[in-house]
Design a protein around this motif. Structure first.
Motif, PDB file in Angstrom:
ATOM      1  N   ASP A   1       2.543  -4.506  -9.405  1.00  0.00           N
ATOM      2  CA  ASP A   1       3.885  -3.921  -9.455  1.00  0.00           C
ATOM      3  C   ASP A   1       4.448  -3.671  -8.055  1.00  0.00           C
ATOM      4  OD1 ASP A   1       4.046  -4.008 -12.210  1.00  0.00           O
ATOM      5  OD2 ASP A   1       3.207  -1.994 -12.466  1.00  0.00           O
TER       6      ASP A   1
ATOM      7  N   LYS B   1     -12.977   0.299  -8.096  1.00  0.00           N
ATOM      8  CA  LYS B   1     -11.595   0.271  -7.627  1.00  0.00           C
ATOM      9  C   LYS B   1     -11.375   1.465  -6.708  1.00  0.00           C
ATOM     10  CE  LYS B   1      -6.826   0.304  -9.138  1.00  0.00           C
ATOM     11  NZ  LYS B   1      -5.913   0.459 -10.249  1.00  0.00           N
TER      12      LYS B   1
ATOM     13  N   ASP C   1       2.948 -12.300  -8.149  1.00  0.00           N
ATOM     14  CA  ASP C   1       1.750 -11.551  -8.542  1.00  0.00           C
ATOM     15  C   ASP C   1       0.532 -12.003  -7.752  1.00  0.00           C
ATOM     16  OD1 ASP C   1       3.433 -10.475 -10.403  1.00  0.00           O
ATOM     17  OD2 ASP C   1       2.441 -11.349 -12.141  1.00  0.00           O
TER      18      ASP C   1
ATOM     19  N   ASP D   1       0.641  -0.003  -9.191  1.00  0.00           N
ATOM     20  CA  ASP D   1      -0.559  -0.804  -8.981  1.00  0.00           C
ATOM     21  C   ASP D   1      -0.194  -1.966  -8.052  1.00  0.00           C
ATOM     22  OD1 ASP D   1       0.608  -2.881 -10.475  1.00  0.00           O
ATOM     23  OD2 ASP D   1      -0.527  -2.398 -12.274  1.00  0.00           O
ATOM     24  N   THR D   2      -1.189  -2.760  -7.686  1.00  0.00           N
ATOM     25  CA  THR D   2      -0.982  -3.835  -6.713  1.00  0.00           C
ATOM     26  C   THR D   2       0.081  -4.833  -7.155  1.00  0.00           C
ATOM     27  OG1 THR D   2      -3.277  -3.620  -6.024  1.00  0.00           O
ATOM     28  CG2 THR D   2      -2.158  -5.637  -5.394  1.00  0.00           C
TER      29      THR D   2
ATOM     30  N   ASP E   1      -9.375   4.228  -4.615  1.00  0.00           N
ATOM     31  CA  ASP E   1      -8.140   4.998  -4.764  1.00  0.00           C
ATOM     32  C   ASP E   1      -7.290   4.680  -3.536  1.00  0.00           C
ATOM     33  OD1 ASP E   1      -6.103   6.835  -4.953  1.00  0.00           O
ATOM     34  OD2 ASP E   1      -7.414   8.537  -5.356  1.00  0.00           O
TER      35      ASP E   1
ATOM     36  N   GLN F   1       2.282   1.737  -3.386  1.00  0.00           N
ATOM     37  CA  GLN F   1       1.227   2.199  -4.284  1.00  0.00           C
ATOM     38  C   GLN F   1       1.000   3.701  -4.109  1.00  0.00           C
ATOM     39  OE1 GLN F   1      -1.817  -0.543  -2.955  1.00  0.00           O
ATOM     40  NE2 GLN F   1      -1.733  -1.653  -4.890  1.00  0.00           N
TER      41      GLN F   1
ATOM     42  N   ASN G   1     -11.023  -9.575 -10.381  1.00  0.00           N
ATOM     43  CA  ASN G   1      -9.845 -10.390 -10.620  1.00  0.00           C
ATOM     44  C   ASN G   1     -10.197 -11.698 -11.330  1.00  0.00           C
ATOM     45  OD1 ASN G   1      -7.536 -11.939 -10.457  1.00  0.00           O
ATOM     46  ND2 ASN G   1      -7.080 -11.389  -8.357  1.00  0.00           N
TER      47      ASN G   1
ATOM     48  N   ASN H   1       3.055   5.459  -6.862  1.00  0.00           N
ATOM     49  CA  ASN H   1       1.957   5.329  -7.817  1.00  0.00           C
ATOM     50  C   ASN H   1       1.997   3.994  -8.570  1.00  0.00           C
ATOM     51  OD1 ASN H   1      -0.422   6.348  -8.910  1.00  0.00           O
ATOM     52  ND2 ASN H   1       0.627   7.125 -10.721  1.00  0.00           N
TER      53      ASN H   1
ATOM     54  N   TYR I   1       0.837  -1.214   0.000  1.00  0.00           N
ATOM     55  CA  TYR I   1       0.000   0.000   0.000  1.00  0.00           C
ATOM     56  C   TYR I   1       0.865   1.254   0.000  1.00  0.00           C
ATOM     57  CZ  TYR I   1      -4.462  -2.392   0.892  1.00  0.00           C
ATOM     58  OH  TYR I   1      -5.586  -3.156   0.795  1.00  0.00           O
TER      59      TYR I   1
END
Length: 89
Positions: A24, A81, A33, A21-22, A83, A15, A59, A19, A12
């Motif tokens: 990455d 989704k 992953d 995503d989950t 933020d 993220q 997902n 910036n 988190y």
């Protein structure tokens, strides 16, 4: 994603700060992953008398994993989704 609470909090933070995503963020932490398993789900559903499900998820991995275990997923419902900045202090 099955990586544990401490890694989830660290993801988190990445993220929010970078910036990412989950996926990455988890990769940046050296995590896979996807690490969740659903092996207990078919038995739980069977014990509850549930024959099929409408999956509330964005997902596709979940639907595919559940179908591979014999769960009948009749439909997937996409969720909004959040933020990630709303989740971080």
């Amino acid at each position: 994603r099955g990586v544990g609470l401490a890694k989830k909090v660290a993801a988190y933070r990445l993220q929010h700060e970078q910036n990412l995503d989950t996926v990455d963020a988890n990769r940046a932490l050296g995590e896979p992953d996807e690490a969740r398993t659903y092996t207990c789900v078919p038995l739980m559903l069977r014990n509850l008398g549930v024959r099929s499900i409408r999956l509330l998820s964005n997902n596709p991995f979940k639907a595919n994993a559940l179908r591979a275990l014999g769960v009948t997923v009749v439909r997937m419902e996409s969720l909004w989704k959040a933020d990630v900045s709303d989740l971080c202090l």
